[in-house]
Design an enzyme around this catalytic site. Sequence first.
Site, PDB file in Angstrom:
ATOM      1  N   SER A   1       1.127  -1.234  -0.454  1.00  0.00           N
ATOM      2  CA  SER A   1       0.058  -0.256  -0.143  1.00  0.00           C
ATOM      3  C   SER A   1       0.497   1.297   0.081  1.00  0.00           C
ATOM      4  O   SER A   1       2.179   1.070   0.582  1.00  0.00           O
ATOM      5  CB  SER A   1      -1.002   0.105   0.974  1.00  0.00           C
ATOM      6  OG  SER A   1      -1.619   1.328   0.947  1.00  0.00           O
TER       7      SER A   1
ATOM      8  N   TYR B   1      -1.711   0.220  10.575  1.00  0.00           N
ATOM      9  CA  TYR B   1      -1.369  -0.670   9.373  1.00  0.00           C
ATOM     10  C   TYR B   1       0.251  -0.091   8.983  1.00  0.00           C
ATOM     11  O   TYR B   1      -0.144  -0.975   8.095  1.00  0.00           O
ATOM     12  CB  TYR B   1      -2.771   0.264   8.288  1.00  0.00           C
ATOM     13  CG  TYR B   1      -2.842  -0.024   7.280  1.00  0.00           C
ATOM     14  CD1 TYR B   1      -3.261  -1.142   6.960  1.00  0.00           C
ATOM     15  CD2 TYR B   1      -3.266   0.386   6.580  1.00  0.00           C
ATOM     16  CE1 TYR B   1      -3.504  -2.131   5.536  1.00  0.00           C
ATOM     17  CE2 TYR B   1      -3.653   0.704   5.013  1.00  0.00           C
ATOM     18  CZ  TYR B   1      -3.973  -1.013   4.481  1.00  0.00           C
ATOM     19  OH  TYR B   1      -3.919  -1.407   2.897  1.00  0.00           O
TER      20      TYR B   1
END
Length: 258
Positions: A142, A155
Amino acid sequence: MASVASVAVVTGASSGIGAATARRLAAEGFHVVAAARRADRLEALVKEIMMSGGRATAVPCDVTSDASVAGLAAAVAGLAAPVTLLVNNAGGARGLDPVATGPVADWQWMYDVNVLGTLRVTQALLPALERSGAGTVIVLSSTAGLIVYEGGGGYAAAKHAQTALAETLRLELCGQPVRVVEIDPGMVRTEEFGLVRFGGDAERAAGVYAGVAEPLTAEDIADCVAWCATRPHHVNVDRLVVRPLAQAAQHKVHRVTP
Ligand SMILES: NC(=O)c1ccc[n+]([C@@H]2O[C@H](COP(=O)([O-])OP(=O)(O)OC[C@H]3O[C@@H](n4cnc5c(N)ncnc54)[C@H](OP(=O)(O)O)[C@@H]3O)[C@@H](O)[C@H]2O)c1
């Protein structure tokens, strides 16, 4: 178009980017092994792919379990065709809490599914990918694997670790017939990512995309995966960073207020 006999394993294929990737890779000619925990969704996907003339196999698998991943490797070994592609896509976020108060359990979950899940599945399938003589490992990290943001500590830590895993693996496999590709999407609107992140709160999940004209779609990322995977094998796309036009950077999103 991939060789008709080659197998692509896609984790997290029961929804979002993974499901779109499974459909797309099947259309490219791969025999897709669709892995995730929810067997019913995998079966429906496989049926749909086969109805369109593609080849696919559903293998229920929890990437946080050694035994379950061993079962995936055994199922893949049972297929006659060589395994040339692994897409490590299973993953997700939990919560948007600051470091000061973020539940340890959420950080643990994110590390286990995103990082250790990628590690387990890659370790289990690497021998087969090497044997194929033309393997590709794709890691769905990501933009959170490149930069941090407030509330995204757990995250971002997990995605940074996935990025480190991909970069390290590429170094270690230099000279072997397996390339390692990292794909880093920005804002993608998928059916479940936000719901998982916010514990089923649909309103909060929808708020992430509020006013953003065209977030990326799962199909956009499947297109990136397919493009990387279908380059000639000597071409290694190390890292592909992709964001919607409306997102110039993690903190710079153009939103239109009604
Ligand atoms: N959406 C975004 O904005 C975005 C942006 C950048 C990167 N990403 C990354 O892209 C990947 C896919 O995201 P998405 O948006 O498609 O999310 P999603 O729709 O929530 O899909 C996540 C997938 O992971 C699977 N999964 C979760 N835990 C698992 C486990 N323990 N074992 C096996 N499979 C598991 C889920 O299936 P089951 O529940 O059936 O197991 C599901 O198929 C993730 O790695 C995510 O971090 C997403």
